[in-house]
Motif scaffolding. Structure first.
Motif, mmCIF file in Angstrom:
data_model
loop_
_atom_site.group_PDB
_atom_site.id
_atom_site.type_symbol
_atom_site.label_atom_id
_atom_site.label_comp_id
_atom_site.label_asym_id
_atom_site.label_seq_id
_atom_site.Cartn_x
_atom_site.Cartn_y
_atom_site.Cartn_z
ATOM 1 N N GLN A 165 -19.720 15.980 5.259
ATOM 2 C CA GLN A 165 -18.394 15.410 5.006
ATOM 3 C C GLN A 165 -17.667 15.126 6.321
ATOM 4 O O GLN A 165 -17.613 15.963 7.214
ATOM 5 C CB GLN A 165 -17.569 16.375 4.161
ATOM 6 C CG GLN A 165 -16.262 15.806 3.649
ATOM 7 C CD GLN A 165 -15.542 16.785 2.734
ATOM 8 O OE1 GLN A 165 -14.940 17.745 3.203
ATOM 9 N NE2 GLN A 165 -15.615 16.560 1.437
ATOM 10 N N GLY A 166 -17.115 13.931 6.397
ATOM 11 C CA GLY A 166 -16.363 13.555 7.583
ATOM 12 C C GLY A 166 -17.199 12.970 8.702
ATOM 13 O O GLY A 166 -16.646 12.472 9.686
ATOM 14 N N LYS A 167 -18.534 12.993 8.574
ATOM 15 C CA LYS A 167 -19.417 12.436 9.604
ATOM 16 C C LYS A 167 -19.826 11.014 9.210
ATOM 17 O O LYS A 167 -19.788 10.640 8.039
ATOM 18 C CB LYS A 167 -20.655 13.320 9.766
ATOM 19 C CG LYS A 167 -20.349 14.755 10.160
ATOM 20 C CD LYS A 167 -21.618 15.590 10.234
ATOM 21 C CE LYS A 167 -21.315 17.048 10.571
ATOM 22 N NZ LYS A 167 -22.557 17.875 10.583
ATOM 23 N N LEU A 168 -20.254 10.234 10.209
ATOM 24 C CA LEU A 168 -20.629 8.848 9.945
ATOM 25 C C LEU A 168 -21.830 8.737 9.019
ATOM 26 O O LEU A 168 -21.989 7.741 8.301
ATOM 27 C CB LEU A 168 -20.945 8.136 11.273
ATOM 28 C CG LEU A 168 -19.737 7.850 12.182
ATOM 29 C CD1 LEU A 168 -20.202 7.203 13.476
ATOM 30 C CD2 LEU A 168 -18.724 6.954 11.482
ATOM 31 N N ILE A 169 -22.677 9.783 9.014
ATOM 32 C CA ILE A 169 -23.871 9.735 8.167
ATOM 33 C C ILE A 169 -23.530 9.957 6.697
ATOM 34 O O ILE A 169 -24.351 9.674 5.810
ATOM 35 C CB ILE A 169 -24.915 10.785 8.628
ATOM 36 C CG1 ILE A 169 -26.285 10.449 8.032
ATOM 37 C CG2 ILE A 169 -24.461 12.195 8.282
ATOM 38 C CD1 ILE A 169 -27.401 11.354 8.523
ATOM 39 N N TYR A 192 -16.611 3.950 0.096
ATOM 40 C CA TYR A 192 -15.568 4.616 -0.693
ATOM 41 C C TYR A 192 -15.895 6.100 -0.884
ATOM 42 O O TYR A 192 -15.041 6.972 -0.676
ATOM 43 C CB TYR A 192 -15.442 3.926 -2.046
ATOM 44 C CG TYR A 192 -14.774 4.747 -3.116
ATOM 45 C CD1 TYR A 192 -13.395 4.881 -3.167
ATOM 46 C CD2 TYR A 192 -15.534 5.407 -4.093
ATOM 47 C CE1 TYR A 192 -12.776 5.647 -4.138
ATOM 48 C CE2 TYR A 192 -14.929 6.166 -5.068
ATOM 49 C CZ TYR A 192 -13.549 6.290 -5.096
ATOM 50 O OH TYR A 192 -12.946 7.059 -6.063
ATOM 51 N N ALA A 193 -17.123 6.403 -1.267
ATOM 52 C CA ALA A 193 -17.514 7.792 -1.529
ATOM 53 C C ALA A 193 -17.514 8.630 -0.259
ATOM 54 O O ALA A 193 -17.230 9.836 -0.306
ATOM 55 C CB ALA A 193 -18.899 7.827 -2.174
ATOM 56 N N GLY A 194 -17.844 7.998 0.879
ATOM 57 C CA GLY A 194 -17.907 8.738 2.132
ATOM 58 C C GLY A 194 -16.729 8.488 3.045
ATOM 59 O O GLY A 194 -16.811 8.730 4.253
ATOM 60 N N PHE A 195 -15.620 8.023 2.483
ATOM 61 C CA PHE A 195 -14.422 7.735 3.272
ATOM 62 C C PHE A 195 -13.645 9.018 3.531
ATOM 63 O O PHE A 195 -13.458 9.835 2.629
ATOM 64 C CB PHE A 195 -13.536 6.741 2.506
ATOM 65 C CG PHE A 195 -12.412 6.169 3.306
ATOM 66 C CD1 PHE A 195 -12.620 5.077 4.128
ATOM 67 C CD2 PHE A 195 -11.136 6.701 3.226
ATOM 68 C CE1 PHE A 195 -11.580 4.520 4.856
ATOM 69 C CE2 PHE A 195 -10.095 6.169 3.948
ATOM 70 C CZ PHE A 195 -10.310 5.073 4.763
ATOM 71 N N TYR A 196 -13.207 9.213 4.788
ATOM 72 C CA TYR A 196 -12.507 10.462 5.104
ATOM 73 C C TYR A 196 -11.267 10.243 5.965
ATOM 74 O O TYR A 196 -10.606 11.205 6.349
ATOM 75 C CB TYR A 196 -13.459 11.425 5.802
ATOM 76 C CG TYR A 196 -13.096 12.883 5.617
ATOM 77 C CD1 TYR A 196 -13.092 13.457 4.345
ATOM 78 C CD2 TYR A 196 -12.746 13.685 6.702
ATOM 79 C CE1 TYR A 196 -12.755 14.781 4.163
ATOM 80 C CE2 TYR A 196 -12.420 15.015 6.533
ATOM 81 C CZ TYR A 196 -12.426 15.561 5.260
ATOM 82 O OH TYR A 196 -12.092 16.886 5.074
ATOM 83 N N ALA A 197 -10.945 8.982 6.272
ATOM 84 C CA ALA A 197 -9.793 8.720 7.131
ATOM 85 C C ALA A 197 -8.486 9.194 6.500
ATOM 86 O O ALA A 197 -7.534 9.521 7.215
ATOM 87 C CB ALA A 197 -9.711 7.232 7.453
#
Length: 309
Positions: free
Chosen positions: A49-53, A102-107
């Protein structure tokens, strides 16, 4: 209900093959088994979570679910030409990238810390988490619709239509006893209500029901881009390439986005996704799906609130 059965009958006449539907059910069962046996999404994907991968891993999960289902459909319907169709790759790739981002968005986590100097971080985080789909799904799909799609018509079912709305309202009513029954299950109460008490009402000097209402409106909004992408873009939009075959692969991918939820919810999403997909294809509108989806979501929130009192 006659309209529902007629639409289902017409769809099954053109798309149904016992071998295809059994194979797709087995494929979905395999994905469900792997995920819930080893807690794949929570333990492995969300560990980044929060990483580019993080969005890349979601892309791999969703692409596996979707393209595996498309392969089954093209195999049993003898349509290898689909894999050579540029429009298929353009549309499916756009959908996968949008939803994976969308699912991996953390901004929104950083935005929540900056808003009001982080004094309402938890409340802002929950609200912005639901609103970020404006940037990650709605805006990219609109740009695709406006500048790429040569077949522009009603923004993938967003134009209101009256056809089928009474049927959707009836289906939503039938869900009330099921939601009530589910609200007595321990795993349901571990996931709902999604709203949690914060200090936001004290910060703004309002009653807690006001901040709860704001959160629930943001929560309800998040189902708009979900319907737009899955029933609108993947079914109505991709039906120009896959025809009635656009429904089944969408259903398996739609199931995979529920992997972090209770198992029963993930399984029921297969049937629900299929019905909503067929009806969206028939009505060329996603408004009925929005009525059901948001109604069920808020119904589960209300049921959980009542159980927690």
């Amino acid at each position: 209900m006659k309209a529902l059965w007629r639409d289902l009958r017409d769809h099954l006449r053109t798309d149904f093959r016992p071998d295809l539907y059994v194979a797709t059910a087995l494929w979905a069962a395999l994905l469900l088994t792997v995920n819930y046996q080893i807690d794949f999404e929570d333990r492995y994907i969300d560990a980044h979570q929060g990483k580019l991968i993080w969005p890349v891993l979601y892309f791999c999960l969703y692409a596996t679910a979707y393209y595996g289902s498309v392969w089954l459909w093209t195999h049993f319907h003898n349509r290898p030409d689909i894999w050579r169709n540029r429009e298929f790759w353009l549309r499916s790739g756009t959908a996968l990238v949008c939803y994976s981002v969308y699912a991996g968005f953390y901004a929104h986590s950083d935005w929540s810390r900056q808003l009001f100097d982080g004094q309402i971080y938890v409340f802002a985080y929950y609200c912005l988490h639901n609103l970020q789909s404006i940037l990650t799904i709605v805006l990219p799909l609109y740009l695709f619709y406006r500048f790429v799609d040569p077949y522009r018509s009603n923004f993938y079912g967003m134009a209101p239509k009256r056809k089928g709305l009474v049927l959707y309202a009836l289906l939503l009513t039938l869900m009330i006893p099921l939601i009530t029954l589910a609200s007595f299950q321990p795993d349901f109460l571990q996931s709902y209500p999604t709203y949690h008490d914060t200090n936001a009402n004290e910060f703004f000097g309002v009653s807690e029901w006001v901040t709860a209402l704001v959160y629930e409106l943001c929560y309800g909004w998040d189902f708009v881009p979900t319907e737009l992408l899955f029933r609108g873009f993947l079914v109505i939009g991709l039906s120009r390439v896959l025809g009635d075959g656009a429904v089944l692969p969408m259903v398996v991918w739609y199931c995979s986005i529920h992997f972090g939820r209770p198992l029963g919810e993930a399984i029921s999403s297969l049937l629900g996704g299929y019905l909503l997909g067929v009806l969206a294809l028939s009505t060329r509108s996603i408004w009925g799906g929005l009525l059901i989806h948001i109604g069920i979501a808020w119904g589960m929130e209300i049921a959980a609130f009542l159980q927690s009192e």
